[in-house]
Design a protein around this motif. Structure first.
Motif, PDB file in Angstrom:
ATOM      1  N   THR A 109      51.581  10.640  -4.266  1.00  0.00           N
ATOM      2  CA  THR A 109      51.066  10.698  -5.630  1.00  0.00           C
ATOM      3  C   THR A 109      50.354  12.027  -5.837  1.00  0.00           C
ATOM      4  O   THR A 109      49.727  12.552  -4.903  1.00  0.00           O
ATOM      5  CB  THR A 109      50.090   9.540  -5.906  1.00  0.00           C
ATOM      6  N   ARG A 161      47.684  12.509  -7.460  1.00  0.00           N
ATOM      7  CA  ARG A 161      46.261  12.309  -7.742  1.00  0.00           C
ATOM      8  C   ARG A 161      45.389  13.286  -6.957  1.00  0.00           C
ATOM      9  O   ARG A 161      45.606  13.506  -5.765  1.00  0.00           O
ATOM     10  CB  ARG A 161      45.861  10.877  -7.376  1.00  0.00           C
ATOM     11  N   ASP A 188      42.459  12.980  -5.831  1.00  0.00           N
ATOM     12  CA  ASP A 188      41.658  12.417  -4.746  1.00  0.00           C
ATOM     13  C   ASP A 188      42.495  11.973  -3.550  1.00  0.00           C
ATOM     14  O   ASP A 188      41.970  11.382  -2.602  1.00  0.00           O
ATOM     15  CB  ASP A 188      40.831  11.231  -5.249  1.00  0.00           C
ATOM     16  N   SER A 189      43.805  12.245  -3.569  1.00  0.00           N
ATOM     17  CA  SER A 189      44.657  11.867  -2.449  1.00  0.00           C
ATOM     18  C   SER A 189      44.595  12.926  -1.349  1.00  0.00           C
ATOM     19  O   SER A 189      44.178  14.063  -1.572  1.00  0.00           O
ATOM     20  CB  SER A 189      46.096  11.670  -2.918  1.00  0.00           C
ATOM     21  N   LYS A 190      44.994  12.538  -0.165  1.00  0.00           N
ATOM     22  CA  LYS A 190      44.925  13.431   0.998  1.00  0.00           C
ATOM     23  C   LYS A 190      46.083  14.421   0.964  1.00  0.00           C
ATOM     24  O   LYS A 190      47.212  14.081   0.605  1.00  0.00           O
ATOM     25  CB  LYS A 190      44.979  12.602   2.277  1.00  0.00           C
ATOM     26  N   ILE A 219      50.344   1.918  -5.089  1.00  0.00           N
ATOM     27  CA  ILE A 219      49.395   2.827  -4.434  1.00  0.00           C
ATOM     28  C   ILE A 219      48.287   2.034  -3.744  1.00  0.00           C
ATOM     29  O   ILE A 219      47.891   2.335  -2.614  1.00  0.00           O
ATOM     30  CB  ILE A 219      48.811   3.816  -5.464  1.00  0.00           C
ATOM     31  N   VAL A 265      47.082   4.919   2.657  1.00  0.00           N
ATOM     32  CA  VAL A 265      46.626   6.255   2.305  1.00  0.00           C
ATOM     33  C   VAL A 265      47.466   6.787   1.154  1.00  0.00           C
ATOM     34  O   VAL A 265      48.666   6.514   1.057  1.00  0.00           O
ATOM     35  CB  VAL A 265      46.715   7.204   3.535  1.00  0.00           C
ATOM     36  N   ALA A 266      46.824   7.509   0.241  1.00  0.00           N
ATOM     37  CA  ALA A 266      47.518   8.227  -0.829  1.00  0.00           C
ATOM     38  C   ALA A 266      47.642   9.684  -0.417  1.00  0.00           C
ATOM     39  O   ALA A 266      46.683  10.288   0.069  1.00  0.00           O
ATOM     40  CB  ALA A 266      46.751   8.103  -2.140  1.00  0.00           C
ATOM     41  N   VAL A 267      48.829  10.244  -0.579  1.00  0.00           N
ATOM     42  CA  VAL A 267      49.136  11.584  -0.080  1.00  0.00           C
ATOM     43  C   VAL A 267      49.715  12.423  -1.213  1.00  0.00           C
ATOM     44  O   VAL A 267      50.511  11.934  -2.010  1.00  0.00           O
ATOM     45  CB  VAL A 267      50.141  11.514   1.091  1.00  0.00           C
ATOM     46  N   ARG A 268      49.302  13.688  -1.270  1.00  0.00           N
ATOM     47  CA  ARG A 268      49.845  14.595  -2.277  1.00  0.00           C
ATOM     48  C   ARG A 268      50.403  15.848  -1.607  1.00  0.00           C
ATOM     49  O   ARG A 268      49.947  16.248  -0.520  1.00  0.00           O
ATOM     50  CB  ARG A 268      48.770  15.002  -3.299  1.00  0.00           C
TER      51      ARG A 268
END
Length: 267
Positions: free
Chosen positions: A199, A201, A203-205, A233, A238-241
């Motif tokens: 994603t 976003r 605030d994602s890692k 999500i 974990v959310a990753v960008r």
């Protein structure tokens, strides 16, 4: 070997499997559709012949059929030969690639079976564009992804356009359907997978720091535009960008998938 059958009449019922593809395309959810797998062009036809999908017949101009002589040597199926005009009348459009093959579908793989034999998986949500889906499968094949799980809103990966855009690799990358979304993601966690949601976003890692090349990992990819749903999500660990320069907020999903798959293999 495949036996040559000359076709001179576009109304010949022996080539009905190949008829009016621009209209029905043999999808089971469209009028006239039968759910057949259709490959276009010598390279893609060769990959179909090497796949688990049971080939029914080939249809093409003589030169293309002859190019496939070695690949069809062990087959006991008809290879229909026609000139380009007759072929276009049957298919419904002029086929530049000059050859088609049709096959029945292979048995469906259950998600638990695919998960149990995999270490790196792509999980898709809302990928309704057939070209994006085909490109994702091609990238998955090239970068060593073990399989694809199809969640809510995904189109049929065996649709003719998806097969073509994947260059036939959709026929070699195993896939399974998750029927309860996103609840079925629990199957991944139960089998020791770390789930990462891709994603943009803020605030994602960062992908650089996500360590997706360690252990068993499943990466969630969503449709262009809306991307992954909040529910998907939230179901991930974990959310990753993918880090990008200012002013560019997203990538084509197949491109984003390729970058992420590359990170997953630690290359």
């Amino acid at each position: 070997m495949a036996h040559i059958v000359e076709i001179s009449d576009a109304d010949d019922p022996r080539v009905d499997d190949f008829r009016d593809l621009s209209r029905a395309d043999r999808r089971p959810d469209r009028p006239g559709g039968r759910g057949l797998v259709i490959a276009e062009g010598v390279v893609v036809v060769e990959r179909l012949l090497a796949s688990p999908y049971p080939v029914r017949a080939l249809f093409g101009v003589r030169r293309r059929i002859e190019e496939l002589a070695e690949a069809t040597a062990a087959l006991d199926v008809p290879a229909y030969v026609a000139d380009a005009g007759v072929m276009a009348s049957v298919v419904g459009f002029h086929l530049n690639r000059g050859v088609l093959a049709v096959a029945d579908r292979a048995p469906v793989i259950e998600p638990a079976e695919l998960i149990g034999r995999s270490r790196r998986l792509a999980v898709l949500e809302g990928i309704g564009d057939h070209e994006n889906l085909g490109a994702l499968f091609r990238n998955a094949a090239a970068l060593g992804i073990d399989g694809v799980l199809l969640g809510a809103g995904c189109s049929d990966p065996l649709y003719r356009r998806s097969v073509r855009v994947s260059m036939g690799h959709v026929l070699r990358v195993p896939f399974a359907h998750l029927t309860s979304w996103p609840e079925d993601l629990k199957l991944l966690r139960d089998n020791g997978f770390r789930i990462a949601a891709l994603t943009p976003r803020a605030d994602s890692k960062s992908l650089r720091d996500a360590e997706l090349d360690r252990g068993s990992v499943a990466v969630l990819l969503g449709s262009e535009g809306p991307g992954l749903t909040d529910e998907a999500i939230e179901a991930a660990e974990v959310a990753v960008r993918i880090p990008m320069v200012s002013g560019v907020d997203s990538l084509n999903v197949a491109t984003a998938g390729a970058i992420t798959f590359h990170a997953m293999i630690g290359a």
